[in-house]
Design an enzyme around this catalytic site. Structure first.
Site, mmCIF file in Angstrom:
data_model
loop_
_atom_site.group_PDB
_atom_site.id
_atom_site.type_symbol
_atom_site.label_atom_id
_atom_site.label_comp_id
_atom_site.label_asym_id
_atom_site.label_seq_id
_atom_site.Cartn_x
_atom_site.Cartn_y
_atom_site.Cartn_z
ATOM 1 N N ASP A 9 -33.598 -7.839 7.681
ATOM 2 C CA ASP A 9 -33.007 -6.511 7.869
ATOM 3 C C ASP A 9 -32.018 -6.248 6.733
ATOM 4 O OD1 ASP A 9 -32.004 -4.137 8.779
ATOM 5 O OD2 ASP A 9 -31.310 -4.888 10.717
ATOM 6 N N ASP A 104 -36.233 -0.422 6.260
ATOM 7 C CA ASP A 104 -35.289 -1.463 5.853
ATOM 8 C C ASP A 104 -35.408 -2.771 6.608
ATOM 9 O OD1 ASP A 104 -34.486 -0.386 8.237
ATOM 10 O OD2 ASP A 104 -32.360 -0.295 7.731
ATOM 11 N N GLU A 105 -36.470 -2.975 7.351
ATOM 12 C CA GLU A 105 -36.628 -4.252 8.037
ATOM 13 C C GLU A 105 -38.094 -4.581 8.256
ATOM 14 O OE1 GLU A 105 -35.300 -4.589 12.138
ATOM 15 O OE2 GLU A 105 -35.230 -2.413 12.284
#
Length: 406
Positions: A9, A104-105
């Protein structure tokens, strides 16, 4: 062989990208989402800003009251998308078993990779180093035997941390945590559980199955299994997009029909461009309208023939919009347009419909110009009126909106 799952993350992703592009922002309370005097919400806050109680989804005006010295940035989705692509490309070099969970992860199945890196922990260290060196981004990584426990471990390692839960000790790791820390348990479920006297994961793990089933149905059993660290869900590559949509929230509620149609045209052109770029066509077009009292209306229309044309998307969308406005006299707060029921583009043009052929060729020619000179380098007469309302950039109009519409 015991499963090993990573959850990577990126830390304060939107803010981190802004700080990379403008190093003067580093170490300062930064809020991405819009102008503080507007009606938007916080999309992301730096860790310096979070110390003042600022969190994602908070109204910008409240964020400014909590931290008057914060630096507010409107944000640029095109930049975030570019950095996300770099992030995913690096992850793909480590393992093909990759499941993006957002910009984003991502989850990685790294079972058996010890032989390549010495240990899974060392693999994560190398991954973090490469991310930092090649993009400037920092990430928090959780490693465990399941996706849900890896997610919790990642959250507990923030920011810029790395936490591995030893195989077989997942239940011990989870036991003392608040029940709301488990993935899938939202605020509402958490309140119900607390009403039952269940506030920690260990209490959830030992709660009677009949009690949980009576309040949550089959989801109660899933919650209990996750509380003891059991989660058999697989890491699966994301399939092709099932829909494409764009929406924006206006700075002020409006009943200006010409302005609403101009915005719908622009959003529809963005949808059409992405549809053609992906080699898809649509059989269903929908719109979303949110009014001043937050009443939200969605309408859709099925096409007789699949299409990726801007005119088809807009002409269908504007009819749906007109029907919605005719039944509601309130001002509009948000507008959006989307396409679904996607199909592969036809390999041959329908030569019996020369008008459709010309329209498709025109759209593709416009796409090429926009790719080279920027999205707003060529516009319809309808969308030109937006230049006095929204800021124009190479990647298109910058819509002042909490959702960072693009």
């Amino acid at each position: 062989m015991a499963r090993r799952i990573m959850l990577i993350d990126l830390d304060a992703f939107f803010v981190s990208v802004e700080q990379i592009l403008d190093p003067t922002l580093k170490g300062k309370p930064v809020v991405v989402g819009g102008k503080p005097g507007g009606r938007g919400v916080v999309a992301s806050g730096s860790y310096e800003a979070r110390k003042f109680g600022i969190y994602s989804g908070m109204p910008l005006m409240r964020a400014q009251r909590l931290c008057p010295q914060a630096i507010f940035v409107e944000g640029n989705f095109a930049n975030y998308r570019d950095y996300s692509h770099k992030f995913m490309a690096i992850l793909a070099d480590f393992t093909p078993e990759l499941e993006p969970a957002g910009l984003d992860e991502a989850y990685l199945d790294v079972t058996g990779f010890e032989s390549l890196y010495g240990s899974i922990y060392e693999m994560a260290v190398k991954l973090k180093e490469r991310l930092k060196n090649e993009t400037g981004l920092t990430a928090s990584i959780g490693i465990a035997g399941s996706k849900s426990v890896a997610k919790v471990a990642s959250e507990k390692s923030k920011p810029d941390g790395l936490l591995e839960v030893t195989a077989g000790l997942e239940r011990d790791f989870l036991a003392p945590l608040p029940v709301g820390d488990l993935p899938g348990i939202g605020k509402k479920s958490e309140q119900i559980l607390k009403g039952l006297g269940i506030s920690t994961v260990s209490q959830l793990a030992t709660a009677p199955a009949s009690l949980l089933k009576s309040r949550f149905g089959i989801w109660g059993e899933f919650m209990r299994l996750r509380a003891v660290g059991i989660d058999e869900s697989k890491v699966e590559a994301r399939g092709a997009a099932k829909s494409i949509s764009r929406e924006t929230t206006f700075a002020q509620d409006t009943r200006d029909v010409a302005f609403l149609k101009a915005t719908l045209r622009y959003l529809g052109e963005r949808v059409g461009a992405e549809l053609r770029e992906s080699g898809k066509q649509t059989r269903c077009i929908s719109i979303k309208v949110r009014y001043a009292d937050f009443t939200t209306v969605s309408r859709q229309h099925a096409l007789k023939e699949s299409s990726s044309g801007d005119d088809v998307i807009f002409n269908t969308g504007v009819k749906l919009l007109e029907a919605s406005l005719a039944q509601e006299k309130q001002a509009v707060r948000l507008i959006g347009i989307g396409v679904s029921n996607l199909t592969e583009s036809a390999q041959q043009l329908n030569m019996l419909n020369p008008q459709a052929v010309r329209a498709e060729q025109l759209d593709k020619a416009i796409d090429r110009i926009r790719d080279r000179y920027g999205f707003t380098s060529i516009q319809t007469g309808r969308t030109l009126r937006l230049k006095d309302v929204f800021h124009s950039h190479d990647d298109g109009y910058r819509l002042d909106t909490p959702s960072l519409s693009r």
